[in-house]
Design a protein around this motif. Structure first.
Motif, short mmCIF file in Angstrom:
data_model
loop_
_atom_site.label_atom_id
_atom_site.label_comp_id
_atom_site.label_asym_id
_atom_site.label_seq_id
_atom_site.Cartn_x
_atom_site.Cartn_y
_atom_site.Cartn_z
N ALA A 139 0.83 -1.20 0.00
CA ALA A 139 0.00 0.00 0.00
C ALA A 139 0.87 1.25 0.00
CB ALA A 139 -0.93 -0.01 1.21
N ASP A 140 1.91 1.27 0.82
CA ASP A 140 2.80 2.42 0.87
C ASP A 140 3.56 2.58 -0.45
OD1 ASP A 140 3.40 4.56 2.58
OD2 ASP A 140 5.35 3.69 3.08
N GLN A 141 3.98 1.47 -1.04
CA GLN A 141 4.67 1.52 -2.32
C GLN A 141 3.78 2.13 -3.40
OE1 GLN A 141 5.99 -2.46 -3.15
NE2 GLN A 141 7.23 -2.56 -1.29
N LEU A 142 2.51 1.73 -3.42
CA LEU A 142 1.59 2.25 -4.45
C LEU A 142 1.32 3.73 -4.27
CD1 LEU A 142 -0.90 -0.74 -4.71
CD2 LEU A 142 0.76 0.01 -6.42
N ILE A 143 1.13 4.19 -3.03
CA ILE A 143 0.86 5.61 -2.81
C ILE A 143 2.11 6.43 -3.13
CG2 ILE A 143 1.35 5.79 -0.32
CD1 ILE A 143 -1.64 7.36 -2.12
N CYS A 144 3.28 5.89 -2.82
CA CYS A 144 4.53 6.59 -3.17
C CYS A 144 4.71 6.65 -4.68
CB CYS A 144 5.73 5.91 -2.51
SG CYS A 144 5.83 6.19 -0.72
N ASP A 145 4.40 5.56 -5.38
CA ASP A 145 4.49 5.57 -6.84
C ASP A 145 3.57 6.63 -7.43
OD1 ASP A 145 6.42 3.61 -7.22
OD2 ASP A 145 4.96 1.98 -7.40
N HIS A 146 2.37 6.74 -6.90
CA HIS A 146 1.42 7.74 -7.39
C HIS A 146 2.02 9.14 -7.26
CE1 HIS A 146 -2.24 10.31 -7.14
NE2 HIS A 146 -2.66 9.50 -8.09
N ALA A 147 2.59 9.44 -6.11
CA ALA A 147 3.20 10.75 -5.89
C ALA A 147 4.42 10.96 -6.79
CB ALA A 147 3.58 10.91 -4.42
N ILE A 148 5.25 9.93 -6.92
CA ILE A 148 6.45 10.03 -7.75
C ILE A 148 6.08 10.29 -9.21
CG2 ILE A 148 8.38 8.68 -8.71
CD1 ILE A 148 8.63 7.40 -5.86
N PHE A 149 5.07 9.60 -9.71
CA PHE A 149 4.66 9.82 -11.11
C PHE A 149 4.19 11.25 -11.34
CE2 PHE A 149 3.54 5.03 -11.41
CZ PHE A 149 4.89 4.72 -11.55
N HIS A 150 3.49 11.82 -10.37
CA HIS A 150 3.07 13.22 -10.49
C HIS A 150 4.27 14.16 -10.47
CE1 HIS A 150 -1.36 13.21 -10.44
NE2 HIS A 150 -1.20 12.03 -9.87
N LEU A 151 5.24 13.85 -9.62
CA LEU A 151 6.45 14.67 -9.57
C LEU A 151 7.24 14.55 -10.87
CD1 LEU A 151 7.53 13.95 -5.90
CD2 LEU A 151 6.68 16.13 -6.81
N GLU A 152 7.28 13.34 -11.46
CA GLU A 152 7.96 13.17 -12.74
C GLU A 152 7.30 14.01 -13.83
OE1 GLU A 152 7.83 8.93 -13.29
OE2 GLU A 152 9.73 8.62 -12.21
N ALA A 153 5.98 14.07 -13.82
CA ALA A 153 5.28 14.91 -14.80
C ALA A 153 5.65 16.38 -14.59
CB ALA A 153 3.77 14.72 -14.69
N ASP A 154 5.71 16.80 -13.34
CA ASP A 154 6.13 18.18 -13.05
C ASP A 154 7.55 18.44 -13.55
OD1 ASP A 154 3.72 18.68 -11.79
OD2 ASP A 154 4.54 18.63 -9.75
N LEU A 155 8.44 17.48 -13.36
CA LEU A 155 9.82 17.65 -13.83
C LEU A 155 9.88 17.78 -15.34
CD1 LEU A 155 11.78 15.18 -11.52
CD2 LEU A 155 12.00 17.68 -11.59
N ARG A 156 9.06 17.02 -16.04
CA ARG A 156 9.00 17.17 -17.51
C ARG A 156 8.56 18.58 -17.87
NH1 ARG A 156 6.52 12.09 -17.19
NH2 ARG A 156 4.53 12.98 -17.79
N TRP A 157 7.57 19.11 -17.16
CA TRP A 157 7.10 20.47 -17.42
C TRP A 157 8.21 21.47 -17.11
CZ3 TRP A 157 6.58 24.92 -14.61
CH2 TRP A 157 5.89 25.96 -15.26
N LEU A 158 8.94 21.27 -16.03
CA LEU A 158 10.04 22.17 -15.69
C LEU A 158 11.08 22.20 -16.80
CD1 LEU A 158 10.48 21.22 -11.93
CD2 LEU A 158 9.73 23.45 -12.80
#
Length: 174
Positions: A139-158
């Motif tokens: 459960a913790d791995q999945l919620i962390c993955d969700h947050a990481i994927f959003h951060l990766e999208a932000d990094l692409r935008w940056l």
């Protein structure tokens, strides 16, 4: 997240009292934002008022009596409807970060500094989440993955914005 619907879903496994619901919620969903007891009891009161739960007895112990609550048929129907309703995608069409970049450009400041500072903050948070994920349960791995994927999208935008900052500067300063 709908706390009410989550508590209803937890009650589907059987009657519980408020303390037990808080503990179950915090174990499954509240790692970063545990519920306050006031939230639990205010939500239970509202669910009771709307007929989505009912009292199913009182447990006596060394402390105050604990009321047990059970989900009603209406509550189960409400959870079904909630689960079947897709969450509204949240496009960030008016992001604070974009606003900061534009204000920096309009004021003659270096927008690259804004972008670099944000990139470093995102990377730091991604490292923290990756560390947390490596030691967590599924459960913790999945919620962390969700947050990481959003951060990766932000990094692409940056990165995209950094590559186009000169063009943006011309548009916002003319």
């Amino acid at each position: 997240m709908s706390i009410g619907h989550t508590l209803l879903g937890l009650l589907e496994s059987g009657p519980r009292h408020g303390y037990d619901l808080k503990r179950a919620y915090d174990e499954r969903f509240g790692h970063d934002r545990p519920l306050h007891y006031g939230q639990v009891y205010a939500t239970l009161s509202r669910l009771l008022k709307h007929g989505l739960i009912e009292e199913s007895g009182v447990e006596q112990g060394s402390g105050p009596d604990r009321r047990r609550y059970a989900v009603t048929a209406e509550g189960v129907t409400d959870v079904d409807k909630w689960l079947g309703t897709p969450e509204k995608p949240e496009p960030y069409l008016q992001s604070t970060l974009y606003t900061k970049v534009v204000i920096a450009l309009m004021s003659g400041r270096d927008a690259q500094d804004v972008l670099d500072a944000q990139r470093h903050a995102h990377l730091r948070t991604m490292r923290e989440l990756t560390t947390r994920k490596s030691g967590g349960d599924l459960a913790d791995q999945l919620i962390c993955d969700h947050a990481i994927f959003h951060l990766e999208a932000d990094l692409r935008w940056l990165e995209l914005t950094a590559a186009r900052v000169d063009e943006l500067r011309k548009q916002v300063t003319s």
